[in-house]
Design a protein around this motif. Structure first.
Motif, PDB file in Angstrom:
ATOM      1  N   SER A 178       0.838  -1.197   0.000  1.00 35.01           N
ATOM      2  CA  SER A 178       0.000   0.000   0.000  1.00 35.01           C
ATOM      3  C   SER A 178       0.873   1.247   0.000  1.00 35.01           C
ATOM      4  N   LEU A 179       0.433   2.250  -0.717  1.00 37.81           N
ATOM      5  CA  LEU A 179       1.125   3.533  -0.693  1.00 37.81           C
ATOM      6  C   LEU A 179       0.736   4.343   0.536  1.00 37.81           C
ATOM      7  N   LEU A 180      -0.333   3.934   1.214  1.00 43.97           N
ATOM      8  CA  LEU A 180      -0.862   4.685   2.349  1.00 43.97           C
ATOM      9  C   LEU A 180      -0.039   4.526   3.616  1.00 43.97           C
ATOM     10  N   ALA A 181       0.425   3.308   3.872  1.00 48.01           N
ATOM     11  CA  ALA A 181       1.116   3.036   5.133  1.00 48.01           C
ATOM     12  C   ALA A 181       1.929   1.755   4.998  1.00 48.01           C
ATOM     13  N   ASP A 182       2.876   1.591   5.917  1.00 51.77           N
ATOM     14  CA  ASP A 182       3.660   0.352   5.949  1.00 51.77           C
ATOM     15  C   ASP A 182       2.911  -0.765   6.658  1.00 51.77           C
ATOM     16  N   TYR A 183       2.057  -0.386   7.618  1.00 53.66           N
ATOM     17  CA  TYR A 183       1.336  -1.377   8.418  1.00 53.66           C
ATOM     18  C   TYR A 183      -0.111  -0.950   8.623  1.00 53.66           C
ATOM     19  N   PHE A 184      -0.994  -1.948   8.679  1.00 57.14           N
ATOM     20  CA  PHE A 184      -2.382  -1.761   9.076  1.00 57.14           C
ATOM     21  C   PHE A 184      -2.611  -2.613  10.316  1.00 57.14           C
ATOM     22  N   VAL A 185      -3.196  -2.013  11.323  1.00 55.76           N
ATOM     23  CA  VAL A 185      -3.594  -2.749  12.519  1.00 55.76           C
ATOM     24  C   VAL A 185      -5.115  -2.811  12.495  1.00 55.76           C
ATOM     25  N   ILE A 186      -5.649  -4.013  12.642  1.00 54.78           N
ATOM     26  CA  ILE A 186      -7.096  -4.212  12.615  1.00 54.78           C
ATOM     27  C   ILE A 186      -7.492  -4.909  13.908  1.00 54.78           C
ATOM     28  N   TRP A 216      -7.030  -7.555   2.606  1.00 55.34           N
ATOM     29  CA  TRP A 216      -5.571  -7.509   2.695  1.00 55.34           C
ATOM     30  C   TRP A 216      -4.967  -8.900   2.896  1.00 55.34           C
ATOM     31  N   SER A 217      -5.639  -9.936   2.442  1.00 56.98           N
ATOM     32  CA  SER A 217      -5.188 -11.307   2.711  1.00 56.98           C
ATOM     33  C   SER A 217      -3.840 -11.641   2.077  1.00 56.98           C
ATOM     34  N   ASP A 218      -3.419 -10.901   1.061  1.00 57.29           N
ATOM     35  CA  ASP A 218      -2.114 -11.148   0.448  1.00 57.29           C
ATOM     36  C   ASP A 218      -0.966 -10.531   1.237  1.00 57.29           C
ATOM     37  N   ALA A 219      -1.285  -9.651   2.172  1.00 55.98           N
ATOM     38  CA  ALA A 219      -0.244  -8.979   2.961  1.00 55.98           C
ATOM     39  C   ALA A 219       0.297  -9.936   4.029  1.00 55.98           C
ATOM     40  N   PRO A 220       1.590  -9.869   4.292  1.00 56.85           N
ATOM     41  CA  PRO A 220       2.136 -10.733   5.349  1.00 56.85           C
ATOM     42  C   PRO A 220       1.671 -10.269   6.730  1.00 56.85           C
ATOM     43  N   LEU A 221       1.421 -11.215   7.618  1.00 64.10           N
ATOM     44  CA  LEU A 221       1.059 -10.893   8.998  1.00 64.10           C
ATOM     45  C   LEU A 221       2.321 -10.630   9.801  1.00 64.10           C
TER      46      LEU A 221
END
Length: 88
Positions: free
Chosen positions: A2-10, A75-80
């Motif tokens: 994502s260009l928005l952020a390095d990490y998403f916390v959900i 975001w399932s393709d993103a690494p956890l």
């Protein structure tokens, strides 16, 4: 990813008060660490609150909203990332 952020916390709370308390707690810890909270959206509604922390975007949902929007699937393709290693 994502260009928005390095990490998403959900994460989620089980009530609107709990969602607000989670966001307040995050904001407090960010300020204690000497960083700034860019913007908080949705706090008045209490169903889905987004906090912009720069390289990290935090989504705090009410439990039912989290199930409905299912950002984890989007975001399932993103690494956890295991946050336990970063939190002391």
């Amino acid at each position: 990813m994502s260009l928005l952020a390095d990490y998403f916390v959900i994460c989620h709370g089980n009530s609107e008060k709990q969602v607000a308390a989670i966001i307040d707690g995050i904001s407090e810890k960010v300020h204690e660490a000497g960083a700034e909270v860019g913007r908080i959206e949705g706090k008045d509604g209490g169903k889905w609150v987004l906090a912009d922390l720069g390289d990290v975007i935090v989504h705090v949902f009410h439990h039912e909203e989290r199930s409905f929007y299912n950002l984890e699937k989007l975001w399932s393709d993103a690494p956890l990332v295991n946050l336990n290693e970063w939190v002391s």
